[in-house]
Design a protein around this motif. Structure first.
Motif, short mmCIF file in Angstrom:
data_model
loop_
_atom_site.label_atom_id
_atom_site.label_comp_id
_atom_site.label_asym_id
_atom_site.label_seq_id
_atom_site.Cartn_x
_atom_site.Cartn_y
_atom_site.Cartn_z
N VAL A 103 0.84 -1.20 0.00
CA VAL A 103 0.00 0.00 0.00
C VAL A 103 0.88 1.25 0.00
CG1 VAL A 103 -1.72 1.33 1.29
CG2 VAL A 103 -1.85 -1.19 1.22
N PRO A 104 0.70 2.15 -0.98
CA PRO A 104 1.46 3.40 -0.95
C PRO A 104 1.09 4.24 0.28
CG PRO A 104 0.54 3.01 -3.14
CD PRO A 104 -0.10 2.01 -2.21
N HIS A 105 2.08 4.90 0.83
CA HIS A 105 1.93 5.68 2.07
C HIS A 105 2.44 7.09 1.76
CE1 HIS A 105 2.64 6.94 6.25
NE2 HIS A 105 2.13 5.80 6.68
N PHE A 106 1.72 8.12 2.23
CA PHE A 106 2.19 9.47 2.02
C PHE A 106 3.62 9.62 2.55
CE2 PHE A 106 -2.18 11.50 1.67
CZ PHE A 106 -1.97 11.95 0.38
N ASN A 107 4.47 10.23 1.76
CA ASN A 107 5.82 10.58 2.20
C ASN A 107 5.86 11.96 2.81
OD1 ASN A 107 8.27 8.92 0.07
ND2 ASN A 107 6.30 8.17 0.79
N ALA A 108 4.75 12.71 2.67
CA ALA A 108 4.67 14.08 3.17
C ALA A 108 5.87 14.89 2.64
CB ALA A 108 4.56 14.09 4.69
#
Length: 396
Positions: A103-108
């Motif tokens: 699952v892609p996760h925000f890198n902010a």
């Protein structure tokens, strides 16, 4: 709070005062606002060797003298995922709170560093002039704080500005930026900018560019527009063409979009933990993946040492307490640690980190959902990363 918040309830979590809300936000960007993929290309995913090490009992001491184990650090940081690569081998990988590896996760704001990398590559190719005024590439920014700055000023957070005549307040401006990307976050009666382009147009200089460090999202958004004008393609396509499709990534990444379809370059990027670690390992290896040179070696090997004259050699990390010593430098949108190991990192709010330490042969990728509040001390991630690296280097 227990359980997973509903997407229909997510917009009511203003301020994200519970890690569960933060986690829902960081893993569901494509489901809440428009997005554009960063294509991984047609190549087979790069095989990453694994040789697990037992790091669970490893202890390290915080700056305040407190002893923590890795598990305690994960609890303090609200860690979602953690991966350690040493000399090109994954020696530790863990996923928590139900977060899954695909699952892609925000890198902010860690995504800022990836834009810096793209800019450095285009400059190396002669397509981008660091010393040119931004208006050379984006005439519409004439009269704004960003248009009057040089490209290099944007790369080093060297602009001083206020938006729409307001006194500058970093936290408030960040919230106003979020309201551009997600109209549901706008307060009743909102009449401000409805796109990143409109937001940048309201910035007015309050000081000479290149004289002071001020961490501000607008620098990266203005730079991303410069790169789009230089190349004629979107930020997503540029990152895919130059890096992501050549990296051996397992998954597509993606950017969230503003209402005009422009990527949120300063923090709207999501990717999986393993693919972010692949990016870090490529940089650690001098910009190469095997026999393929992805990033010019001259760029990859000077990130930690390339801060140009005239820019601050020491700047304060945004989440650091006001009385903390300023120990970092900043170069091409990367944080430079000034430690004995030439370490540097991409860093995002809530605990996103891509930590690269060439002299320790170390890459660490960390995703988290920590609440950002004066009442919640930031977890000592960097101290833990260096402790892990020195122990691995010593052959534990």
């Amino acid at each position: 709070m227990t359980g997973t918040p509903s997407l229909t309830e997510l917009t009511w979590a203003r301020g994200f005062t519970d890690p569960a809300w933060v986690r829902r936000h960081t893993t569901s960007g494509r489901e809440t606002v428009p997005s554009r993929r960063v294509w991984r290309g047609r190549t087979q995913p790069l095989d990453v060797p694994c040789a697990p090490h037992d790091l669970e009992a490893l202890e390290f001491t915080t700056s305040g003298g407190r002893s923590l184990t890795l598990s305690a650090l994960f609890a303090a940081a609200q860690t979602d995922a953690f991966l350690v690569m040493h000399r090109g081998t994954v020696v530790y990988e863990r996923y928590l709170h139900g977060y899954e590896s695909h699952v892609p996760h925000f890198n902010a704001s860690a995504a800022k560093s990836y834009i810096g990398l793209l800019a450095a590559i285009l400059a190396d190719q002669g397509l981008l002039d660091r010393d040119a005024l931004v208006t050379r590439y984006v005439p519409e920014l004439t009269g704004t704080a960003f248009g009057e700055a040089r490209v290099d000023d944007l790369l080093h957070m060297g602009t001083l500005m206020s938006y729409a005549g307001r006194p500058f307040d970093k936290a408030i401006e960040a919230q106003r930026y979020f309201a551009i990307l997600a109209p549901q976050l706008r307060p009743y009666g909102y009449s401000g900018p409805a796109s990143i382009r409109e937001h940048l147009a309201t910035a007015r200089a309050t000081g000479k560019p290149g004289t002071e460090f001020r961490y501000e999202n607008g620098n990266v958004e203005a730079l991303a527009e410069v790169l789009r004008r230089v190349t004629g393609i979107s930020t997503s396509a540029l990152l895919s063409d130059v890096i992501w499709s050549r990296l051996g990534a397992e998954e597509d990444a993606y950017y969230i979009l503003d209402p005009e379809g422009t990527e949120a370059a300063c923090g709207g990027f999501s990717a999986t933990l393993r693919d972010v670690a692949r990016l870090g390992e490529m940089i650690r290896c001098g910009g190469a993946v095997g026999d393929r040179q992805i990033v010019p070696e001259s760029i990859a090997t000077t990130i930690a040492t390339g801060t140009p004259d005239g820019y601050p050699r020491r700047v304060r990390f945004p989440a650091a307490p006001p009385d903390s010593p300023a120990t970092l430098s900043y170069h091409d949108l990367w944080w430079i640690l000034n430690d004995p190991y030439e370490s540097f990192m991409a860093s995002g709010i809530h605990g996103q980190r891509l930590f690269i330490s060439p002299k320790l042969d170390l890459v660490i990728a960390h995703f988290a959902s920590q609440v950002m509040s004066p009442s919640v001390p930031p977890a000592p991630l960097v101290q833990a990363f260096i402790r892990i690296g020195t122990r691995l280097d010593a052959g534990i």
